[in-house]
Motif scaffolding. Sequence first.
Motif, PDB file in Angstrom:
ATOM      1  N   GLU A 102      69.592  -1.287  83.420  1.00 48.85           N
ATOM      2  CA  GLU A 102      70.897  -1.610  82.838  1.00 48.85           C
ATOM      3  C   GLU A 102      71.539  -2.771  83.588  1.00 48.85           C
ATOM      4  OE1 GLU A 102      75.294   0.397  82.431  1.00 48.85           O
ATOM      5  OE2 GLU A 102      73.573   1.743  82.170  1.00 48.85           O
ATOM      6  N   PHE A 103      71.432  -2.778  84.916  1.00 48.30           N
ATOM      7  CA  PHE A 103      71.963  -3.884  85.713  1.00 48.30           C
ATOM      8  C   PHE A 103      71.304  -5.187  85.267  1.00 48.30           C
ATOM      9  CE2 PHE A 103      72.451  -6.788  89.201  1.00 48.30           C
ATOM     10  CZ  PHE A 103      73.637  -6.434  89.826  1.00 48.30           C
ATOM     11  N   ARG A 104      69.978  -5.169  85.147  1.00 50.37           N
ATOM     12  CA  ARG A 104      69.218  -6.357  84.750  1.00 50.37           C
ATOM     13  C   ARG A 104      69.636  -6.828  83.359  1.00 50.37           C
ATOM     14  NH1 ARG A 104      64.712  -8.591  82.251  1.00 50.37           N
ATOM     15  NH2 ARG A 104      63.113  -9.473  83.585  1.00 50.37           N
ATOM     16  N   ALA A 105      69.714  -5.893  82.416  1.00 47.84           N
ATOM     17  CA  ALA A 105      70.067  -6.246  81.034  1.00 47.84           C
ATOM     18  C   ALA A 105      71.463  -6.863  80.964  1.00 47.84           C
ATOM     19  CB  ALA A 105      69.974  -5.024  80.134  1.00 47.84           C
ATOM     20  N   THR A 106      72.399  -6.316  81.720  1.00 53.27           N
ATOM     21  CA  THR A 106      73.758  -6.854  81.733  1.00 53.27           C
ATOM     22  C   THR A 106      73.779  -8.250  82.339  1.00 53.27           C
ATOM     23  OG1 THR A 106      74.638  -4.606  81.906  1.00 53.27           O
ATOM     24  CG2 THR A 106      76.138  -6.402  82.466  1.00 53.27           C
ATOM     25  N   PHE A 107      73.077  -8.422  83.440  1.00 55.35           N
ATOM     26  CA  PHE A 107      72.997  -9.736  84.088  1.00 55.35           C
ATOM     27  C   PHE A 107      72.335 -10.745  83.142  1.00 55.35           C
ATOM     28  CE2 PHE A 107      71.992 -11.680  88.574  1.00 55.35           C
ATOM     29  CZ  PHE A 107      72.742 -12.797  88.268  1.00 55.35           C
ATOM     30  N   LEU A 108      71.303 -10.325  82.433  1.00 53.99           N
ATOM     31  CA  LEU A 108      70.633 -11.195  81.465  1.00 53.99           C
ATOM     32  C   LEU A 108      71.601 -11.657  80.377  1.00 53.99           C
ATOM     33  CD1 LEU A 108      68.108 -12.526  80.217  1.00 53.99           C
ATOM     34  CD2 LEU A 108      67.642 -10.313  79.108  1.00 53.99           C
ATOM     35  N   LYS A 109      72.378 -10.735  79.827  1.00 54.17           N
ATOM     36  CA  LYS A 109      73.357 -11.094  78.788  1.00 54.17           C
ATOM     37  C   LYS A 109      74.377 -12.091  79.310  1.00 54.17           C
ATOM     38  CE  LYS A 109      73.055  -6.816  76.170  1.00 54.17           C
ATOM     39  NZ  LYS A 109      73.704  -5.547  75.834  1.00 54.17           N
ATOM     40  N   ILE A 110      74.807 -11.904  80.543  1.00 58.35           N
ATOM     41  CA  ILE A 110      75.771 -12.825  81.146  1.00 58.35           C
ATOM     42  C   ILE A 110      75.156 -14.221  81.253  1.00 58.35           C
ATOM     43  CG2 ILE A 110      77.029 -13.382  83.280  1.00 58.35           C
ATOM     44  CD1 ILE A 110      77.241 -10.237  83.651  1.00 58.35           C
ATOM     45  N   CYS A 111      73.933 -14.292  81.732  1.00 55.23           N
ATOM     46  CA  CYS A 111      73.260 -15.594  81.850  1.00 55.23           C
ATOM     47  C   CYS A 111      73.079 -16.240  80.487  1.00 55.23           C
ATOM     48  CB  CYS A 111      71.909 -15.425  82.545  1.00 55.23           C
ATOM     49  SG  CYS A 111      72.046 -15.047  84.297  1.00 55.23           S
ATOM     50  N   GLN A 112      72.680 -15.462  79.504  1.00 54.17           N
ATOM     51  CA  GLN A 112      72.483 -16.001  78.165  1.00 54.17           C
ATOM     52  C   GLN A 112      73.795 -16.501  77.574  1.00 54.17           C
ATOM     53  OE1 GLN A 112      70.536 -12.554  76.488  1.00 54.17           O
ATOM     54  NE2 GLN A 112      68.502 -13.488  76.687  1.00 54.17           N
ATOM     55  N   SER A 113      74.881 -15.785  77.842  1.00 53.65           N
ATOM     56  CA  SER A 113      76.178 -16.196  77.286  1.00 53.65           C
ATOM     57  C   SER A 113      76.664 -17.515  77.878  1.00 53.65           C
ATOM     58  CB  SER A 113      77.227 -15.105  77.495  1.00 53.65           C
ATOM     59  OG  SER A 113      77.622 -15.042  78.853  1.00 53.65           O
ATOM     60  N   THR A 114      76.165 -17.863  79.064  1.00 54.89           N
ATOM     61  CA  THR A 114      76.562 -19.128  79.693  1.00 54.89           C
ATOM     62  C   THR A 114      75.601 -20.255  79.356  1.00 54.89           C
ATOM     63  OG1 THR A 114      75.310 -18.738  81.720  1.00 54.89           O
ATOM     64  CG2 THR A 114      77.584 -17.915  81.666  1.00 54.89           C
ATOM     65  N   GLY A 115      74.527 -19.933  78.629  1.00 53.47           N
ATOM     66  CA  GLY A 115      73.539 -20.946  78.288  1.00 53.47           C
ATOM     67  C   GLY A 115      72.582 -21.256  79.429  1.00 53.47           C
ATOM     68  N   THR A 116      72.514 -20.392  80.423  1.00 56.08           N
ATOM     69  CA  THR A 116      71.621 -20.600  81.559  1.00 56.08           C
ATOM     70  C   THR A 116      70.174 -20.524  81.081  1.00 56.08           C
ATOM     71  OG1 THR A 116      73.236 -19.612  83.065  1.00 56.08           O
ATOM     72  CG2 THR A 116      70.965 -19.737  83.849  1.00 56.08           C
ATOM     73  N   GLU A 117      69.379 -21.536  81.382  1.00 57.11           N
ATOM     74  CA  GLU A 117      67.964 -21.569  81.008  1.00 57.11           C
ATOM     75  C   GLU A 117      67.186 -20.678  81.961  1.00 57.11           C
ATOM     76  OE1 GLU A 117      64.661 -21.859  79.186  1.00 57.11           O
ATOM     77  OE2 GLU A 117      66.344 -22.987  78.366  1.00 57.11           O
ATOM     78  N   LEU A 118      66.539 -19.656  81.421  1.00 55.10           N
ATOM     79  CA  LEU A 118      65.856 -18.677  82.258  1.00 55.10           C
ATOM     80  C   LEU A 118      64.341 -18.730  82.141  1.00 55.10           C
ATOM     81  CD1 LEU A 118      68.235 -15.662  81.591  1.00 55.10           C
ATOM     82  CD2 LEU A 118      68.212 -17.166  83.584  1.00 55.10           C
ATOM     83  N   THR A 119      63.816 -19.594  81.295  1.00 49.25           N
ATOM     84  CA  THR A 119      62.375 -19.687  81.130  1.00 49.25           C
ATOM     85  C   THR A 119      61.894 -21.047  81.599  1.00 49.25           C
ATOM     86  OG1 THR A 119      62.634 -20.483  78.861  1.00 49.25           O
ATOM     87  CG2 THR A 119      62.370 -18.108  79.158  1.00 49.25           C
ATOM     88  N   GLY A 120      60.605 -21.182  81.726  1.00 48.58           N
ATOM     89  CA  GLY A 120      60.036 -22.458  82.124  1.00 48.58           C
ATOM     90  C   GLY A 120      60.096 -22.685  83.620  1.00 48.58           C
TER      91      GLY A 120
END
Length: 176
Positions: free
Chosen positions: A145-163
């Motif tokens: 749940e911690f990971r999923a929440t952190f992921l949503k936060i990063c996605q909402s800011t447009g943070t590139e998480l792949t590559g």
Amino acid sequence: LRDAFTVIAHICDALEEVHKKLTHAVLTPYNIYIDRRGVVRLGNLAFGKLAADLLFEANEGPYVDSIYVAPEVAEAPELLNSAADIHSLGMIVADMLSPTGLPADRDEAKVTAASSLASYPPELMGLVMKSIGEDLMARPRSAAEFRATFLKICQSTGTELTGAPPPGGLPVEPAV
């Protein structure tokens, strides 16, 4: 955010496996290893708890003096459960994102954590402050749940998480 999320996501994945059988108990930056290939490893599992239990009897060790150990465990190690590791995750995120790092005093560390996160999305501050708070029921219920929440936060800011990591980023394999 990318570097912090990448490392924390790998730690959360490891904790999900660990929590099937035990609690890490002494999750600190000193128990997180990143090898030359960028593989994140979580160490000091059962041995760390055993050593901490023995040191606590002498009023020493991580239960007594580590800002990463949950306050309820510092008071009574027998209360140790997976929620304590969630507290540790929150403190590690705050430490990673703090420009100066966190002080060694528990109360000062919480204040510094809050001020250090002020320049990040309010949802991230909310996640961290709930995780390091004394209300166990307010903490995320699991590392997933911690990971999923952190992921949503990063996605909402447009943070590139792949590559590949950006120039100057940690050479750690993407966690997405």
